[in-house]
Design a protein around this motif. Structure first.
Motif, PDB file in Angstrom:
ATOM      1  N   ALA A 164       0.829  -1.212   0.000  1.00 60.84           N
ATOM      2  CA  ALA A 164       0.000   0.000   0.000  1.00 60.84           C
ATOM      3  C   ALA A 164       0.860   1.258   0.000  1.00 60.84           C
ATOM      4  O   ALA A 164       0.341   2.374   0.162  1.00 60.84           O
ATOM      5  N   GLY A 165       2.164   1.096  -0.150  1.00 59.69           N
ATOM      6  CA  GLY A 165       3.041   2.260  -0.267  1.00 59.69           C
ATOM      7  C   GLY A 165       3.133   3.047   1.015  1.00 59.69           C
ATOM      8  O   GLY A 165       3.366   2.511   2.101  1.00 59.69           O
ATOM      9  N   LEU A 166       2.934   4.340   0.882  1.00 58.28           N
ATOM     10  CA  LEU A 166       3.060   5.247   2.031  1.00 58.28           C
ATOM     11  C   LEU A 166       2.179   4.840   3.207  1.00 58.28           C
ATOM     12  O   LEU A 166       2.563   5.015   4.365  1.00 58.28           O
ATOM     13  N   PRO A 216      12.908   5.793   0.729  1.00 63.09           N
ATOM     14  CA  PRO A 216      13.444   6.557  -0.411  1.00 63.09           C
ATOM     15  C   PRO A 216      12.719   6.248  -1.722  1.00 63.09           C
ATOM     16  O   PRO A 216      12.533   7.133  -2.558  1.00 63.09           O
ATOM     17  N   ARG A 217      12.294   4.995  -1.903  1.00 60.44           N
ATOM     18  CA  ARG A 217      11.599   4.628  -3.142  1.00 60.44           C
ATOM     19  C   ARG A 217      10.207   5.263  -3.240  1.00 60.44           C
ATOM     20  O   ARG A 217       9.568   5.195  -4.294  1.00 60.44           O
ATOM     21  N   HIS A 218       9.744   5.883  -2.161  1.00 55.58           N
ATOM     22  CA  HIS A 218       8.481   6.628  -2.256  1.00 55.58           C
ATOM     23  C   HIS A 218       8.706   8.056  -2.755  1.00 55.58           C
ATOM     24  O   HIS A 218       7.751   8.816  -2.902  1.00 55.58           O
ATOM     25  N   GLY A 219       9.959   8.376  -3.003  1.00 55.92           N
ATOM     26  CA  GLY A 219      10.275   9.676  -3.578  1.00 55.92           C
ATOM     27  C   GLY A 219       9.965  10.825  -2.635  1.00 55.92           C
ATOM     28  O   GLY A 219       9.923  10.671  -1.411  1.00 55.92           O
ATOM     29  N   LYS A 232       7.338  12.211  -1.979  1.00 57.25           N
ATOM     30  CA  LYS A 232       6.098  12.088  -1.206  1.00 57.25           C
ATOM     31  C   LYS A 232       6.387  11.663   0.233  1.00 57.25           C
ATOM     32  O   LYS A 232       5.522  11.788   1.103  1.00 57.25           O
ATOM     33  N   VAL A 260      16.809  12.030  -3.590  1.00 58.33           N
ATOM     34  CA  VAL A 260      15.649  11.951  -2.683  1.00 58.33           C
ATOM     35  C   VAL A 260      16.109  12.050  -1.230  1.00 58.33           C
ATOM     36  O   VAL A 260      15.469  12.711  -0.397  1.00 58.33           O
TER      37      VAL A 260
END
Lengths: 269, 273
Positions: free
Chosen positions: B63-65, B95-98, B100, B131
């Motif tokens: 679910a990401g973040l 970091p892979r969430h950039g 955001k 990032v």
């Protein structure tokens, strides 16, 4: 028949290996790279691979977007004759679901980058995912960035021992002198095939092909460089090393057709 | 015996949760209550008064973040069960969430976290990726500390990458974790720390014995080294080598006390109370 098939035509910014692509918000950047670095002479084909680094703030939604983008680049008779998808190992059940989805959409394989995905290539999780991919008809391609602990060649060999009944393509290992030496020492499984991405060691070429056999070496650029020039250079080097024409064609395209089950009978457009 | 809070040994390196995708990794699932109960028993057994809590950095986030927020919320819930023993939370962002992830940096700060931690070889981007500079820039403005694992041969978490970050943000406190995992790696991090005064390191996962501790003190002084155990949820530890080595290093009592707890409390802003 094609002049060559680039099995690892990865979407990568030539000036920034670690560029974090956002294919949801900015697909144009990737399209421009594909346009710049795809085959040009008409006789070459490529198997497109997703970028290694893509943003995942929305998790599996972003992952699906990456796969949809890459798979949409295939065109019958076009330069992009097939595509690899990608799944995030740590997504576990969601990764398995995505493997099934990309298999249904016609992906020929799945690319794993343990380094970018924050896992170790020889973990049981990776072996399980490779088995599941294989059961779905997807060939696993593993990036082997030199000097990475996560995707070290020794770990990939460990994974190969856990997955002895399927072909595994290793991408990028031959860019390293040390890795070429390790492969020459005869380690690793017979189910491993190596692409030529980053291969700058022309003097080692006949030795590696001799050690592995022409059936276990595939032409691939790894992305970021023009495949026409790379293929021409490789053909010249292989011929210069005295390989028979059949073996040269095996490396340049026939192995890719065999391992990935490609249909390249349509004339290139 | 329960160690007194606000004094004594401070463990700056405890993980809540377990790791996935890492062969032989530690940790096991448990309810928060059971986790805290077992964790406190471990701390009491070794005389650890207090600890900072960070997550395991290899977890599932389809679910990401939202998954990262939930992970950080688990830390906060764990802290709430024993706030005197866990006075500091060190969350994480991916970091892979950039970019955001900046919102999560801000949320953690608002929730009272003391810093952000990473284990880049489990998180998929180099420590000195653009990032990361953006994330630490926001942390710098908010006064959050940065804790980054620098395991030997860690590639994405190499000491030179941490040095780039620490040099760019001289006001921010950086703590290199797991750096004493090879002689070469320790030499690299000490070289970086000699040039960058806001860079500190912990004792965790040391393979160098008392020689590693002495090298740190000789080259950096006693104020730049902190104790950590690398405890994961439901861990079973019969020995705590890092603590044994600290006591065996032949340092003065004052230096031992600083490394055992005083330095960590100072860096986390806990010594004013």
């Amino acid at each position: 028949m094609p002049d060559y098939i680039d099995v690892s035509a990865r979407i990568v910014d030539p000036s920034d290996e670690y560029r974090l692509f956002d294919l949801t918000a900015d697909p144009q950047a990737a399209l421009a790279i594909i346009a710049d670095l795809g085959p040009r002479q008409g006789g070459g084909r490529c198997v497109l691979a997703p970028p290694t680094y893509y943003q995942l703030a929305s998790g599996v939604e972003d992952l699906r977007c990456v796969n949809d983008f890459v798979l949409a680049q295939r065109k019958p008779g076009g330069a992009v004759c097939a595509a690899f998808g990608v799944a995030e190992p740590k997504y576990q059940d969601a990764a398995i679901a995505e493997l099934a989805r990309i298999a249904a959409l016609g992906a020929r394989g799945v690319v794993w980058s343990a380094r970018a995905q924050g896992v170790f290539a020889d973990d049981a999780l990776m072996a399980d995912l490779c088995h599941r991919a294989h059961d779905l008809g997807l060939v696993s391609m593993l990036r082997a960035t030199p000097y990475s602990a996560n995707e070290a060649l020794t770990r990939i060999w460990g994974l190969a021992r856990r997955c002895p009944d399927m072909p595994l393509i290793v991408s990028g290992a031959l860019m390293s002198y040390d890795y070429a030496q390790a492969i020459l020492s005869g380690q690793g499984g017979d189910n491993l095939l190596y692409d030529t991405a980053g291969w700058g060691l022309a003097s080692a070429l006949p030795h590696v092909v001799s050690a592995l056999g022409a059936g276990r070496v595939l032409f691939g650029t790894g992305g970021g460089s023009p495949p026409d020039e790379a293929a021409a250079g490789l053909r010249k080097a292989l011929q210069g090393a005295g390989l028979p024409g059949g073996a040269v064609d095996d490396i340049l395209w026939r192995n890719a057709v065999r391992v990935l089950g490609l249909d390249v009978t349509e004339p290139a457009q | 015996m329960t160690a007194p809070a606000n004094a004594g040994i401070f463990d700056i390196h405890q993980h809540v949760g377990k790791l996935i995708g890492i062969p032989g990794s530690g940790g096991a699932d448990a309810t928060l209550e059971k986790d805290v109960k077992v964790r406190l028993a471990f701390m009491d057994a070794f005389g650890i008064a207090q600890a900072a809590l960070m997550p395991g950095h290899s977890y599932s986030s389809p679910a990401g973040l939202a998954d990262t927020r939930a992970l950080n919320d688990t830390l906060l819930a764990c802290q709430a069960l024993a706030p005197d023993r866990f006075p500091a939370i060190i969350g994480t962002v991916e970091p892979r969430h950039g970019l955001k992830s900046i919102a999560e940096v801000e949320r953690l700060h608002a929730a009272g976290a003391a810093g952000i931690s990473w284990h880049h070889r489990m998180q998929g981007l180099p420590m000195d990726h653009p990032v990361m500079f953006a994330l630490v820039e926001r942390m710098d403005a908010l006064g959050l500390i940065a804790m980054a694992h620098c395991y030997a041969n860690g590639d994405f978490e190499a000491p030179w990458r941490l040095r780039r970050l620490a040099e760019r943000f001289p006001r921010t406190t950086f703590i290199a974790l797991d750096a004493q995992t090879s002689p070469e790696n320790l030499d690299q991090i000490l070289g970086a720390a000699e040039a960058v005064p806001n860079l500190h390191l912990d004792l965790t996962s040391t393979v160098l014995g008392v020689a590693g501790i002495r090298a740190c003190v000789e080259r950096l002084g006693p104020t730049r080294l902190v104790f950590g155990s690398n405890y994961y949820s439901m861990g079973v530890r019969t020995e705590l080598e890092e603590l044994e080595l600290l006591h065996a290093a032949g340092l003065s009592d004052a230096d031992t006390a600083m490394i055992g707890g005083g330095n960590a409390r100072r860096l986390l802003g806990l010594d004013a109370s």
